[in-house]
Write an enzyme that holds these catalytic residues in place. Structure first.
Site, short mmCIF file in Angstrom:
data_model
loop_
_atom_site.label_atom_id
_atom_site.label_comp_id
_atom_site.label_asym_id
_atom_site.label_seq_id
_atom_site.Cartn_x
_atom_site.Cartn_y
_atom_site.Cartn_z
N THR A 12 45.01 18.23 67.12
CA THR A 12 44.20 17.72 66.00
C THR A 12 42.73 18.11 66.15
OG1 THR A 12 44.05 15.64 67.21
CG2 THR A 12 45.70 15.75 65.46
N ALA A 15 41.40 23.67 64.48
CA ALA A 15 42.46 24.60 64.06
C ALA A 15 43.63 23.83 63.45
CB ALA A 15 42.93 25.43 65.26
N THR A 42 37.00 20.40 69.84
CA THR A 42 36.17 20.47 68.63
C THR A 42 35.16 19.32 68.60
OG1 THR A 42 37.96 21.46 67.37
CG2 THR A 42 36.25 20.34 66.08
N GLU A 112 21.76 31.79 69.02
CA GLU A 112 22.32 31.55 70.35
C GLU A 112 22.42 32.90 71.06
OE1 GLU A 112 24.77 27.42 69.80
OE2 GLU A 112 25.94 29.23 69.71
N ARG A 270 26.94 34.99 77.69
CA ARG A 270 27.24 33.85 78.55
C ARG A 270 27.70 34.21 79.96
NH1 ARG A 270 30.41 29.59 74.86
NH2 ARG A 270 28.45 29.26 73.79
N ARG A 366 33.69 35.41 74.95
CA ARG A 366 33.49 34.96 73.55
C ARG A 366 32.01 34.85 73.21
NH1 ARG A 366 32.56 29.99 71.39
NH2 ARG A 366 33.12 28.91 73.30
#
Ligand code: SIN
Length: 484
Positions: A12, A15, A42, A112, A270, A366
């Site tokens: 939940t 996505a 999330t 960022e 990162r 990422r």
């Protein structure tokens, strides 16, 4: 309770919820949550959602994503993410979601690391994930089965028929025409991490136990700026947007050392900043801090209210006082291999989306704030695919409702040992010797009398370690050193 559905959604977070919202209300859909619905990654996402600002920015967003991903991304997946991103954001806004905006109503975009322009939308200052999660939950037209542990997928001859679950002290089967896995990453495998406490690689482990392929599992992302001294399991993230807006990484003498490791300093990708911090600490023995003196107290409190509140609660008078930091596990780029419509390869009626899935969109590292966007973009694709392919009737294949011992007495001790092992040997810096040692110990643990949930963690850990052993050159987040 009903045991047969059109669509079962496991998870939940952004996505799972977005996939549900993109399905017609006429379908019979059930979402499964391991705990409270908000115990997902999330909910704790701070920085925001990256999105191309206009058509001209799409190509640049693609370029930044590919560069951060160290050339290891799937170009098609990246193009989908960046070109379909603004539509996904528009849909959210049309539903009524409010991103932070100025007084004239213009959206505010922040920067960022590794983004060549300001393209990060945020909400509630630094509470983007929490705001989006609450909003999606309020819109959800389908029920959620809470406190439910998925213990297996019902798969027969490469076709998925549902999931076996443990709920209210009972094990039973939930049948569905289509199953979507949206269960997040692998945070609990590591000693220090920023993930919700529910995120423990169960579904990845179940997939492995069915011979379903995971890809790029050596690609584990460590966020550079995390306050790890707190007692909680989930460590306090200090958003990358702090650095995007002026925060500095310094050692205990106040030296901004990251430029010695990369000309982009604190705004390098990162993996680069994480390694700079880790190596500098190893080399000098000095403590590392995030210096927030670029912010006035009033502005900081307004722009980063959650960080302000949390750090003050833990005794740090931010932004005046600097905060000790360390890299910590944050995100799994590897996952359950899918095509660009979320379909799990070689298993009919099974889908995966979000952090648990691997489309190759993140490559070896990422790009910041691409994950909430991934959840929005790819869940819409999964929902579309399901609507196009769902059958009126699906022949039900009945599965025995096997009771399995999920947890055994000694599991907790072994789980802690595993976290330490993964942090030390499959963490930020790796070497073949350490990886082999970790592999041997994980294999030994798998032979012990353990519960199923620990077995799943061990299977995924072994996959991370063996993937790391196979990649003999450093790439992105997978960084090999010589053992001294
Ligand atoms: C952050 O706010 O630094 C996290 C953003 C992300 O993980 O993409």
């Amino acid at each position: 309770m009903k045991t047969s559905y059109d669509v079962l959604i496991i998870g939940t977070g952004i996505a799972g919820l977005s996939a549900a919202l993109a399905l017609p209300k006429s379908l019979n859909v059930l979402l499964i949550s391991k705990d409270y619905a908000w115990e997902c990654n999330t909910f704790y996402a701070q920085g925001g959602v990256a999105v191309a600002r206009d058509d001209a920015d799409v190509a640049l967003h693609v370029k930044d994503t590919l560069e951060a991903g160290a050339g290891h991304c799937n170009l098609e997946a990246v193009k989908v993410l960046c070109s379909e991103g603004s539509l996904a954001i528009s849909r959210l806004i049309e539903r009524g979601f409010l991103f932070d905006a100025d007084e004239a109503g213009n959206l505010l975009y922040t920067k960022e690391a590794a983004h060549s322009t300001n393209r990060i939308l945020h909400a509630g200052g630094d509470a983007t994930g929490r705001y989006i999660h609450l909003f999606l939950m309020q819109q959800l037209p389908f029920p959620i089965l809470y406190n439910t542990q998925v213990t297996d997928l019902l798969i027969e001859k490469n076709e998925c028929f549902g999931a076996r679950v443990f709920h209210n002290n009972k094990t039973f089967n939930l049948y569905a025409k289509k199953v979507i896995i949206a269960s997040g990453g692998v945070g609990s495998l590591y000693e220090y991490h920023t993930n919700a406490r529910t995120i423990s690689a169960d579904m990845q482990g179940i997939c492995l136990s069915h011979g379903i392929k995971l890809d790029d599992m050596e690609m584990m992302q460590f966020h550079p700026t995390v306050f790890v001294l707190g007692k909680s399991v989930r460590k306090q993230l200090l958003s990358e947007s702090l650095r995007g807006e002026g925060a500095m990484v310094v050692d205990e003498d106040g030296k901004r050392f990251t430029f010695e490791y990369d000309p982009r300093g604190e705004l390098a990708p990162r993996d680069v900043v994480s390694r700079a911090i880790f190596k500098h600490k190893q080399k000098t023995g000095k403590e590392i801090f995030l210096d927030l003196s670029a912010f006035s107290p009033e502005h900081f409190k307004e722009r980063f209210p959650s960080i302000y509140f949390n750090m003050n609660n833990m005794g740090y008078a931010v932004p005046t006082q600097r905060v000790p930091i360390s890299p910590a596990f944050h995100y799994s780029m590897g996952g359950i291999k899918t095509d660009l419509h979320g379909h799990v390869l070689h298993v009919k009626d099974l889908y995966a989306v979000g952090e648990c899935a691997h489309t190759g969109v993140h490559g070896a590292n990422r790009l910041a704030s691409n994950s909430l966007l991934e959840g929005l973009v790819f869940s819409a694709r999964v929902a579309k695919e399901i609507v196009q392919t769902i059958e009126q009737e699906k022949a039900r294949h009945l599965f025995v409702e096997e009771e399995e011992e999920l947890i055994k007495e000694n599991d907790k001790v072994l789980k802690n040992e595993l976290r330490d092992l993964m942090w030390c040997y499959a963490g930020i810096l790796r070497d073949q010797e350490g990886l082999k040692k970790a592999c041997k110990r994980v294999e030994e643990m798998l032979q012990l009398p353990i519960g199923k949930l620990l077995k799943l963690r061990l299977l995924v850990s072994k996959e991370i370690i063996t993937s790391a052993l196979k990649r003999e050159e450093s790439l992105g987040a997978h960084y090999l050193t010589e053992r001294k």
